[in-house]
Design a protein around this motif. Structure first.
Motif, PDB file in Angstrom:
ATOM      1  N   GLN A   1      -1.260  -0.302  -0.091  1.00  0.00           N
ATOM      2  CA  GLN A   1      -1.045  -1.356   0.449  1.00  0.00           C
ATOM      3  C   GLN A   1      -0.646  -2.487  -0.574  1.00  0.00           C
ATOM      4  O   GLN A   1       0.235  -3.369  -0.247  1.00  0.00           O
ATOM      5  N   VAL A   2      -1.569  -2.481  -1.617  1.00  0.00           N
ATOM      6  CA  VAL A   2      -1.044  -3.837  -2.660  1.00  0.00           C
ATOM      7  C   VAL A   2       0.253  -3.558  -3.169  1.00  0.00           C
ATOM      8  O   VAL A   2       0.954  -4.466  -3.471  1.00  0.00           O
ATOM      9  N   SER A   3       0.616  -2.142  -3.479  1.00  0.00           N
ATOM     10  CA  SER A   3       1.796  -1.862  -4.047  1.00  0.00           C
ATOM     11  C   SER A   3       2.936  -2.376  -2.947  1.00  0.00           C
ATOM     12  O   SER A   3       4.190  -2.927  -3.226  1.00  0.00           O
TER      13      SER A   3
ATOM     14  N   GLY B   1       5.705  -5.264  -3.719  1.00  0.00           N
ATOM     15  CA  GLY B   1       7.091  -4.740  -3.516  1.00  0.00           C
ATOM     16  C   GLY B   1       7.818  -5.746  -2.627  1.00  0.00           C
ATOM     17  O   GLY B   1       8.931  -6.386  -2.916  1.00  0.00           O
ATOM     18  N   MET B   2       7.226  -6.356  -1.514  1.00  0.00           N
ATOM     19  CA  MET B   2       7.742  -7.024  -0.952  1.00  0.00           C
ATOM     20  C   MET B   2       7.895  -8.518  -1.416  1.00  0.00           C
ATOM     21  O   MET B   2       8.885  -9.404  -1.111  1.00  0.00           O
ATOM     22  N   VAL B   3       6.946  -8.945  -2.142  1.00  0.00           N
ATOM     23  CA  VAL B   3       6.886 -10.293  -2.735  1.00  0.00           C
ATOM     24  C   VAL B   3       8.170 -10.344  -3.774  1.00  0.00           C
ATOM     25  O   VAL B   3       8.780 -11.077  -3.914  1.00  0.00           O
TER      26      VAL B   3
ATOM     27  N   GLY C   1       9.714   0.501   4.655  1.00  0.00           N
ATOM     28  CA  GLY C   1      10.698  -0.399   4.059  1.00  0.00           C
ATOM     29  C   GLY C   1      10.156  -1.919   4.286  1.00  0.00           C
ATOM     30  O   GLY C   1       9.265  -2.183   5.037  1.00  0.00           O
ATOM     31  N   THR C   2      10.638  -2.701   3.500  1.00  0.00           N
ATOM     32  CA  THR C   2      10.357  -3.945   3.589  1.00  0.00           C
ATOM     33  C   THR C   2      11.405  -4.871   4.538  1.00  0.00           C
ATOM     34  O   THR C   2      11.038  -6.257   4.826  1.00  0.00           O
ATOM     35  N   GLY C   3      12.421  -4.307   4.907  1.00  0.00           N
ATOM     36  CA  GLY C   3      13.384  -5.001   5.729  1.00  0.00           C
ATOM     37  C   GLY C   3      14.269  -6.124   4.985  1.00  0.00           C
ATOM     38  O   GLY C   3      15.024  -6.760   5.720  1.00  0.00           O
ATOM     39  N   LEU C   4      14.203  -5.711   3.855  1.00  0.00           N
ATOM     40  CA  LEU C   4      14.920  -6.904   2.953  1.00  0.00           C
ATOM     41  C   LEU C   4      16.112  -5.952   2.089  1.00  0.00           C
ATOM     42  O   LEU C   4      17.030  -6.659   1.434  1.00  0.00           O
ATOM     43  N   GLY C   5      16.072  -4.765   2.134  1.00  0.00           N
ATOM     44  CA  GLY C   5      17.036  -3.865   1.178  1.00  0.00           C
ATOM     45  C   GLY C   5      18.589  -4.236   1.554  1.00  0.00           C
ATOM     46  O   GLY C   5      19.341  -4.390   0.686  1.00  0.00           O
TER      47      GLY C   5
END
Length: 461
Positions: free
Chosen positions: A272-274, A278-280, A411-415
């Protein structure tokens, strides 16, 4: 709060624009009014001066004694009214003289002119022409004067010295005319300005309100996008944080924790931290790309080699998903661009990962070919596809066709948003074509090295 802030800003813009335009219209109206006033008065002065000089030239040939009205002069002016004597009735139609002055006299009778004969001691001797009650007597030594009678009507007059035949000072001739017509026209102009200017300012205010609305539209859209981004970022960041807190809470509730349970808890926390980290990182990268503050390292990059690297790296991931990863390089020569290799690699890897992630069965194909002065890279899949109404939003930050898809796939939704920002930074373009159930095709176009110098955006900022 948002509507009040934007409406207040819009009102301030419209008010400032209206105030400036009102000031400009007021100044232009005032200047126009003053110019017309001067033009009217100049025209009156020229006409009055011409008539006065014509009278003066003809009268001096008839004067014999100072301050004495000769009989011949009384014949020239049928309406001549001597001081302290009853004035005769005016008969304009009478032709009492064959002198060339008759035409001038007729103009006096038929218009708003008057004549006054003044002695050397500034005493009124006689008058002719327009009779106005309450018109003050003035000195003949003042050349130009503007007078006003008891009824408020204004008159403009010119004074000229008169001489006898033997060049003695006879007295003064004053020729004046009424300014009633001029004042009427100026009053009409003034009323038009007083009525027209407020109406013009009102129309300017309405148009400025409309124009400020157009000007505020991009601001409003940006504000809405910022709000949406903040809400989406908070929602996405809350998910790993909630999972972290839940894991910590479950561990704290246990009376004793074994080594296996501890390892499982730490594994969950690490995952979860990863994801959170990654999102940050993605958010920071996207922000720096959009603000052009990211340091690039442009270099000559062979896309043919990059395609082989992608195939090698993601072959195992595709095989694990029971997919075929195929490369199709449709060119006989290397295609080179000037770009940051790490960013281009990230751009294409995001597209490949998305293609593998959302293709349950089938294949993912990577194509490379040249189209005029551009290198074209296509990532095709046979996956679930994208609905037509969602195609225009797939490159938006945190946009998901399926609200659960990003979380389930990790995924982060930012790719895709990062992919578009990288393409824009390299002066390229990215497009998508898709049908639900038939897969998707992402097409990236980048300028080739031979036809494109180093992009300005790739310089270190």
């Amino acid at each position: 709060m948002r509507n009040k802030l934007l409406d207040r800003t819009r009102l301030q813009l419209a008010g400032c624009y209206s105030a400036v335009m009102a000031l400009l219209l007021g100044l232009s109206g005032l200047v126009s009014y003053q110019v017309l006033v001067r033009a009217y008065l100049y025209s009156v002065d020229q006409e009055l001066q011409g008539i006065a000089k014509a009278f003066h030239k003809n009268l001096e040939h008839s004067l014999t004694e100072p301050e004495k009205i000769p009989q011949r002069l009384e014949g020239m002016f049928p309406d001549l009214c001597l001081a302290n004597r009853p004035c005769p009735q005016l008969n304009v139609g009478a032709d009492s003289s064959e002198n060339a002055l008759d035409r001038r006299i007729a103009s006096v009778y038929q218009s708003n002119y008057y004549l006054r004969f003044i002695s050397r001691s500034d005493q009124l001797i006689a008058t002719s022409g327009l009779r106005s009650e309450g018109l003050p007597e003035t000195s003949g030594r003042i050349e130009w004067q503007t007078l006003q009678n008891q009824e408020g009507e204004r008159f403009h007059q010119m004074s000229l010295p008169l001489h006898t035949i033997d060049r003695k000072v006879w007295g003064y001739l004053q020729v004046g005319r009424s300014l009633r017509e001029v004042d009427r026209r100026l009053a009409a102009l003034q009323n038009m300005l007083l009525i027209g200017l407020p109406i013009s300012v009102l129309l300017v205010g309405l148009s400025s309100w409309w124009l400020s609305g157009l000007a505020m539209r991009p601001v409003q859209q940006s504000y809405q996008q910022m709000q949406q981004f903040t809400a989406d970022a908070a929602h996405e960041l809350r998910t790993p944080i909630t999972a972290i807190l839940a894991t910590i809470d479950s561990v704290l509730r246990m009376p004793t924790v074994s080594e296996t349970e501890s390892r499982e808890a730490f594994t969950t926390l690490e995952r979860q931290v990863s994801r959170f980290l990654g999102m940050v990182k993605d958010l920071l990268l996207l922000s720096r790309l959009e603000q052009h503050t990211l340091t690039f390292q442009p270099q000559r990059l062979c896309l043919n080699d990059l395609m082989f690297d992608l195939i090698d790296e993601f072959a195992a991931l595709a095989e694990a998903s029971n997919l075929a990863l195929i490369e199709q390089i449709q060119t006989n020569r290397p295609l080179e661009i000037i770009a940051d290799e790490d960013q281009i690699y990230r751009l294409l890897s995001n597209l490949v990962i998305n293609a593998i992630r959302y293709t349950p069965t089938g294949k993912v194909t990577l194509k490379l070919y040249q189209e005029r002065d551009q290198a074209v890279i296509q990532v095709q899949d046979t996956g679930i596809g994208i609905a037509a109404e969602d195609l225009s939003h797939v490159f938006d930050r945190f946009y998901r066709v399926n609200s659960d898809r990003s979380r389930n796939s990790g995924g982060t939704g930012l790719g895709l948003a990062i992919a578009r920002a990288i393409v824009d930074a390299h002066d390229g373009s990215i497009q998508v074509q898709s049908r639900v159930g038939s897969g998707s095709t992402f097409t990236v176009r980048l300028p080739l090295k031979s036809s494109h110098a180093l992009p300005i955006k790739l310089k270190t900022i």
